[in-house]
Design an enzyme around this catalytic site. Structure first.
Site, PDB file in Angstrom:
ATOM      1  CB  SER A 125      -1.811   0.803  12.332  1.00 25.51           C
ATOM      2  OG  SER A 125      -3.038   1.478  12.474  1.00 25.51           O
TER       3      SER A 125
ATOM      4  CB  ALA B 105      -7.616   7.146  -0.062  1.00 28.97           C
TER       5      ALA B 105
ATOM      6  N   GLY C 181      -9.401   6.425   4.555  1.00 23.83           N
ATOM      7  CA  GLY C 181     -10.019   7.557   5.248  1.00 23.83           C
ATOM      8  C   GLY C 181     -10.211   7.301   6.729  1.00 23.83           C
TER       9      GLY C 181
ATOM     10  CB  CYS D 289      -2.673   9.322   8.422  1.00 22.03           C
ATOM     11  SG  CYS D 289      -3.770   8.673   7.164  1.00 22.03           S
TER      12      CYS D 289
ATOM     13  N   GLY E 228       2.034  -4.888   6.278  1.00 25.12           N
ATOM     14  CA  GLY E 228       0.707  -4.449   5.857  1.00 25.12           C
ATOM     15  C   GLY E 228       0.337  -5.019   4.503  1.00 25.12           C
ATOM     16  CB  THR E 229       1.301  -3.830   1.149  1.00 27.02           C
ATOM     17  OG1 THR E 229       1.020  -2.467   1.468  1.00 27.02           O
ATOM     18  CG2 THR E 229       0.951  -4.088  -0.295  1.00 27.02           C
TER      19      THR E 229
HETATM   20  C1  LIG Z   1      -5.282  -0.255   3.672  1.00 33.27           C
HETATM   21  C2  LIG Z   1      -4.299   0.390   4.591  1.00 33.27           C
HETATM   22  C3  LIG Z   1      -4.759   1.100   5.708  1.00 33.27           C
HETATM   23  C4  LIG Z   1      -3.867   1.712   6.583  1.00 33.27           C
HETATM   24  N1  LIG Z   1      -4.342   2.369   7.684  1.00 33.27           N
HETATM   25  C5  LIG Z   1      -3.450   2.879   8.592  1.00 33.27           C
HETATM   26  C6  LIG Z   1      -3.891   3.473   9.807  1.00 33.27           C
HETATM   27  O1  LIG Z   1      -5.075   3.541  10.096  1.00 33.27           O
HETATM   28  N2  LIG Z   1      -2.964   3.974  10.656  1.00 33.27           N
HETATM   29  C7  LIG Z   1      -1.615   3.899  10.396  1.00 33.27           C
HETATM   30  O2  LIG Z   1      -0.811   4.356  11.223  1.00 33.27           O
HETATM   31  N3  LIG Z   1      -1.174   3.346   9.274  1.00 33.27           N
HETATM   32  C8  LIG Z   1      -2.043   2.837   8.351  1.00 33.27           C
HETATM   33  N4  LIG Z   1      -1.576   2.245   7.203  1.00 33.27           N
HETATM   34  C9  LIG Z   1      -0.122   2.195   6.963  1.00 33.27           C
HETATM   35  C10 LIG Z   1       0.480   0.871   7.374  1.00 33.27           C
HETATM   36  O3  LIG Z   1       0.361   0.673   8.771  1.00 33.27           O
HETATM   37  C11 LIG Z   1       1.964   0.812   6.986  1.00 33.27           C
HETATM   38  O4  LIG Z   1       2.667   1.838   7.683  1.00 33.27           O
HETATM   39  C12 LIG Z   1       2.180   1.004   5.510  1.00 33.27           C
HETATM   40  O5  LIG Z   1       1.183   0.362   4.770  1.00 33.27           O
HETATM   41  C13 LIG Z   1       3.542   0.489   5.061  1.00 33.27           C
HETATM   42  O6  LIG Z   1       3.680  -0.871   5.273  1.00 33.27           O
HETATM   43  P1  LIG Z   1       3.417  -1.970   4.119  1.00 33.27           P
HETATM   44  O7  LIG Z   1       4.249  -1.554   2.941  1.00 33.27           O
HETATM   45  O8  LIG Z   1       3.841  -3.252   4.734  1.00 33.27           O
HETATM   46  O9  LIG Z   1       1.973  -1.925   3.805  1.00 33.27           O
HETATM   47  C14 LIG Z   1      -2.462   1.637   6.314  1.00 33.27           C
HETATM   48  C15 LIG Z   1      -2.015   0.944   5.194  1.00 33.27           C
HETATM   49  C16 LIG Z   1      -2.901   0.318   4.325  1.00 33.27           C
HETATM   50  C17 LIG Z   1      -2.356  -0.407   3.133  1.00 33.27           C
END
Ligand SMILES: Cc1cc2nc3c(=O)[nH]c(=O)nc-3n(C[C@H](O)[C@H](O)[C@H](O)COP(=O)(O)O)c2cc1C
Ligand SMILES: Cc1cc2nc3c(=O)[nH]c(=O)nc-3n(C[C@H](O)[C@H](O)[C@H](O)COP(=O)(O)OP(=O)(O)OC[C@H]3O[C@@H](n4cnc5c(N)ncnc54)[C@H](O)[C@@H]3O)c2cc1C
Ligand SMILES: Cc1cc2nc3c(=O)[nH]c(=O)nc-3n(C[C@H](O)[C@H](O)[C@H](O)COP(=O)(O)OP(=O)(O)OC[C@H]3O[C@@H](n4cnc5c(N)ncnc54)[C@H](O)[C@@H]3O)c2cc1C
Ligand SMILES: Cc1cc2nc3c(=O)[nH]c(=O)nc-3n(C[C@H](O)[C@H](O)[C@H](O)COP(=O)(O)O)c2cc1C
Ligand code: FES
Ligand code: FES
Lengths: 302, 260, 302, 260
Positions: free
Chosen positions: A21, A70, A72, A128, A262-263
């Site tokens: 997400s 962030a 937001g 979050c 995600g990242t």
């Molecule tokens: C730019 C960005 C926006 C994100 N927005 C949300 C969000 O709206 N809702 C949510 O549950 N997680 C959000 N996340 C968290 C990711 O879903 C994920 O849990 C987190 O980034 C860890 O995974 P990763 O290390 O593969 O990025 C966001 C992460 C990033 C980097």
């Protein structure tokens, strides 16, 4: 079921990779594109009752071990879901609608609306770390979590996922969520963090605080996936710092039925999905496993 | 495409020179050693701590010197316009796609307003390669002119197009292009979207290749936040663009000619 | 005071670098060697009432973003302190004795003994994430923390530092610790994590869980240092993922008066101290600051 | 000395051959591609999942093949002795210091028990360099002999010293060394600590350089846990050693001759 396919509650995914997400999740065509690039399921950005602009830039900061964001919770508001879902579903993969809200009633409204317009599952974002009144503050209160999950799970028929973050009461939150009817646990969200530019002499993010993702949080997420599986063995989507197929396999061995990404998309683009899937297949071959299902929670078996 | 780790952190640069072009139009020449070199059309994120960070396509970049040509528009660009020689700015990048300047061909370079920035940069690179090219810049009025002189100094054919006829050709830049496109193989364009849409149409009509640099609200710059989506196409300006081949745009469902 | 020197409560350090607890801290000569290699202060391994063997190997696991350890608080027991302190003090830098215990009485016994035998300060480890009954479980209970800190601070004259980890009640723990007479806050300890080797198909650490340190936790630690400074501005020793002078300066700008270093020693050896100090000096020069003191908490000032 | 990132993760290898030397003494020949190459005297950490990981100094390492010579001692080495061709093992490293084999000099190589492992490896390297050296191995009784034959095959002068006289020279290896040290420039030693202590004394008396490999309980292998301290010296076996120049040891306060 093919060798890469996996199940999360009643959902069948052609492969275990889920677009997490918040990553490209405000636009249906982008979600469809992610599905076509190889993701077995895609998750929308967390949707709120009202549209949110999000924070001023910088909304992102790179650190040695990952990424801070962030954003937001910027999103067009849940009323945009019909369009997003319609386009997203053309990608061919299940679409999970993430929801950020503050009360059981709000979660209920958005979840029902999502179901009505074709969501394959909803994910309640209880974690979050950088938006007040949403997320982590709820996740710290297992009783309130129970109420929310109960409300949503008794009002929709599609699976309800709970996204958790790192709190003292994490295991209790998981347990109460499952009691209340949650179908899967998504672990973990980002960790609350800060990056300062020493030459600018200021926090980089306009919001000062942001959520840390990427390689930094992978060992923490692995621990959480392991603990949740050991205690409750629900379907788990492991999320956090999956950059390579090795990280993905680590999650699955620890107990995840699917793996959120995600990242890695920021670093490597959507094509990262294909590379990770290839790696997983090779691993299954070289280690003599016939399918993903064979290795879910494998480290607990001996 | 994998983004290099070096493009992810801010690099501090110091303003070496401020050039005032015309009303609300300035260039900053910045000394910045460690920024990986930019291809014309790629963008960097510029951050002035305390303000927002914004995407800009350099109008020149070589040997540790980058030039940014900036139109005053809102709070951040206003702040930038108030800055002086010696002050620090923070850049990360470069990101996204640049113009394809690899082919020995005849290039028609078309910039509108501050969109001239990556166009003149492309001119510098093409000139260095010895490829044939013409530089055309469209502005409201002569006091907004940016780089026709610089193009001329490079020995390139160049033309200023003003809406009010205060200098050069009078009219819209696209009108001038339409009249002069024959003989060119590739058009590179950057400027207001209606201009780009018309440019794409003209190129289609004349069977000429067209690369355009698109603008959307860029927040992360690295293809993760989804802010810079080109509606209806599934394309991201920050990662799939900002420079697109017109054909790819149309194939993805981009619609030209809707709003001019 | 020279330009690199700094104060933590009544302690003056010739420079802000502190060898973090648990790194080479069981042997007095090693601590002296660290002091001579450039550390402005050194911390012993956390000492317990009884000697502890620690866990079986593997006690350490490397991950992309840092290091996991589950040493298991191996230490010779607090009665070894006289020898350790005698040798350690020959390094010329203040020696901080870290204490791990479960009750106010135990903390009291070890702290008094340490003071008697020449400790320059004691650090109460309320945050070890992977040893049951010690550490983090205490840190999660601000009331109990208050009791412990009160007992120790009223029974010794040397400064009392409190080492905290990531818990929901972190800020309350800090606040109660300061109320109870703590002289400085050491933040942060490692995060509970796990690494699985996908070919071994097992958690690497014999203890399965371990503490994550290194670059992974730096942005989290920066956030905590910033928050503590913003709320209470006590002397802070920032710890977590300091690998380069930039990381150290980040902590100081966020509000730390000194900077702890652990994992960097595994990667780069003790000489890392000298390199970091050089970097800090260059930074002070290039940015026009005359001393470390000028930049403590600098990001809060504008 | 910075530890390379590649030395930090486990690499899986497969047992290609098991050699039984004598009672409680085996060598594993392991195929392992990605392990950075070891200098004789450096150690690796060997992990058999489900057991402890232990430090071992390879008796040979080149071209993706590593040989580990292991004495059965406790649970982990017992498990290792029970393993068969084809089974996987996990290695990380190499760590620590190796013998300095860079000087064109006459080397006297002295191994005691499984301490012969890094010594014969040093022999291989010296042989390859064409440097002159003699290999001496001290054991209780001939059935514990390891590598005198291998040294002989390399064309090196070699001698087995047995305490019971069942083969070769009868007595302690250090006695033999004392009688034959003249003409050598550098002594390399690995074995029980009393043997090493005596070796240091002999070298001091004869003015010969001496490098010894020390053993302590190694847990982390990377200089962070403090487990492998050489008491009274402030030196770490895993990082400052395991190979020390005797002079450095003595300067740091190491005391020889206390316990034999
Ligand atoms: C730019 C960005 C926006 C994100 N927005 C949300 C969000 O709206 N809702 C949510 O549950 N997680 C959000 N996340 C968290 C990711 O879903 C994920 O849990 C987190 O980034 C860890 O995974 P990763 O290390 O593969 O990025 C966001 C992460 C990033 C980097
Ligand atoms: C790839 C790319 C390259 C660019 N290169 C240049 C260049 O070389 N020179 C130049 O002068 N300009 C360039 N721009 C445009 C420039 O980034 C904007 O003019 C600048 O961001 C305006 O910032 P501001 O805060 O001063 O003004 P404003 O835009 O008025 O700021 C007010 C608010 O508008 C919103 N906003 C900011 N930018 C946009 C946008 N693009 N779309 C929609 N809303 C927005 C934000 O909420 C912002 O806070 C480029 C843009 C892109 C996408
Ligand atoms: C640098 C170095 C290189 C070595 N190279 C070799 C080699 O090539 N071949 C070889 O056979 N052996 C070598 N050893 C010794 C080898 O590591 C030990 O024999 C092995 O660790 C024993 O493990 P175990 O669990 O089978 O037996 P045990 O040691 O009996 O295990 C029982 C317990 O003893 C303790 N222990 C283990 N090792 C030590 C130790 N070194 N000192 C004190 N306590 C200990 C642990 O608590 C262990 O659980 C080397 C040691 C070092 C330091
Ligand atoms: C091997 C090891 C052992 C540690 N032992 C202790 C300990 O005994 N007591 C303690 O308070 N912290 C201990 N820590 C935590 C460190 O003091 C420090 O808080 C943490 O490692 C973060 O800093 P770093 O990223 O610089 O390593 C240990 C850390 C490591 C890596
Ligand atoms: S600006 Fe974030 S995806 Fe393009
Ligand atoms: S084994 Fe840990 S310091 Fe040497």
């Amino acid at each position: 079921m093919t060798r890469l396919s996996t199940k999360i509650s009643s959902l069948t995914l052609v492969n275990p990779l889920v677009l997490a997400s918040g990553i490209l999740g405000n636009d249906g065509l982008l979600l469809a594109r992610a599905a076509k690039a190889g993701f077995g399921a895609v998750t929308t950005k967390s949707m709120t009752l009202e549209p949110r602009e999000g924070y001023d830039t910088p909304i992102i900061a790179f650190v040695e071990s990952g990424l801070l964001n962030a954003v937001g919770l910027s999103n067009p508001g849940y009323r945009a879901l019909p369009d997003i879902l319609k386009e997203a579903r053309e990608g061919g993969a299940p679409v999970i609608v993430s929801i950020a809200a503050s009360t059981p009633g709000e979660f209920h409204i958005i979840a029902s609306y999502a179901e009505e317009h074709g969501a394959d599952a909803v994910e309640l974002n209880l974690s979050c770390p950088h938006v007040k009144g949403h997320g982590l503050q709820i996740g710290q209160d297992p009783g309130y979590t129970y109420e929310i999950v109960k409300t949503v799970s008794s009002s929709v028929d599609i699976p309800v996922f709970i996204k958790v973050g790192i709190t003292d009461s994490l295991m209790e939150t998981v347990s109460r969520s499952l009691d209340a009817g949650a179908d899967a646990i998504v672990a973990i969200n980002t960790l609350k963090a800060m990056a300062i530019d020493v030459y600018a002499k200021k926090p980089i993010l306009s919001n000062k605080y942001g959520g840390l993702s990427g390689p930094a949080i992978h060992p923490v997420a692995t621990r959480v996936v392991y603990e949740i599986y050991r205690e409750y063995s629900p379907p788990i989507i492991g999320v956090g710092g999956v950059m390579t197929w090795i990280d993905a396999v680590e999650f699955i061995l620890a107990g995840a039925s699917a793996v959120g990404i995600g990242t890695a998309v920021a670093f490597k683009g959507l094509s990262t999905a294909g590379e990770i899937l290839q790696g997983i297949e090779k691993y299954l071959d070289s280690e003599g496993f016939s399918s993903i299902e064979d290795i879910i929670g494998y480290v607990h078996r001996r | 495409m994998t983004i290099g780790m070096t493009s992810l952190r801010y690099v501090r640069g110091f303003i070496d020179e401020v050039v005032t072009h015309g009303p609300g139009l300035k260039s900053l020449v910045i000394n910045i050693d460690k920024l990986p070199v930019t291809v014309p059309g790629q963008f960097i994120m510029l951050w002035v701590p305390g303000y927002e960070e914004i995407p800009l396509s350099p109008s020149y970049h070589a040997n540790g010197v980058i030039r940014l040509t900036i139109r005053e528009r809102g709070p951040t660009t206003r702040k930038i316009h108030s800055m002086d020689v010696g002050e620090p700015v923070f850049l990360r990048g470069p990101y996204g796609t640049g113009f394809d300047l690899s082919r020995r061909a005849r290039y028609l370079l078309v910039g509108g307003g501050y969109g001239a920035a990556p166009i003149i940069f492309a001119g510098h690179v093409l000139h260095k390669k010895g490829f044939e090219s013409m530089y055309i810049e469209g502005v409201k009025s002569r006091e907004y002119g940016l780089y026709t002189e610089e193009a001329g100094k490079l020995g390139m054919e160049s033309m200023l197009v003003t809406e009010d006829g205060s200098s050069g050709y009078k009219g819209l830049v696209t009108e001038y292009v339409e009249k002069n496109i024959d003989g060119y193989d590739i058009v590179l364009g950057c400027g207001p979207e209606p201009m780009l849409n018309r440019l794409i149409e003209i190129c289609l009509e004349h069977g000429v290749e067209c690369q355009v640099s698109m603008e959307r609200y860029i927040k992360c710059g690295v293809g993760i936040c989804g802010s810079c989506i080109l509606e209806g196409t599934g394309l991201l300006v920050c990662r799939d663009g900002p420079v697109f081949n017109a054909r790819d745009l149309l194939e993805a469902g981009y619609e030209v000619g809707v709003d001019d």
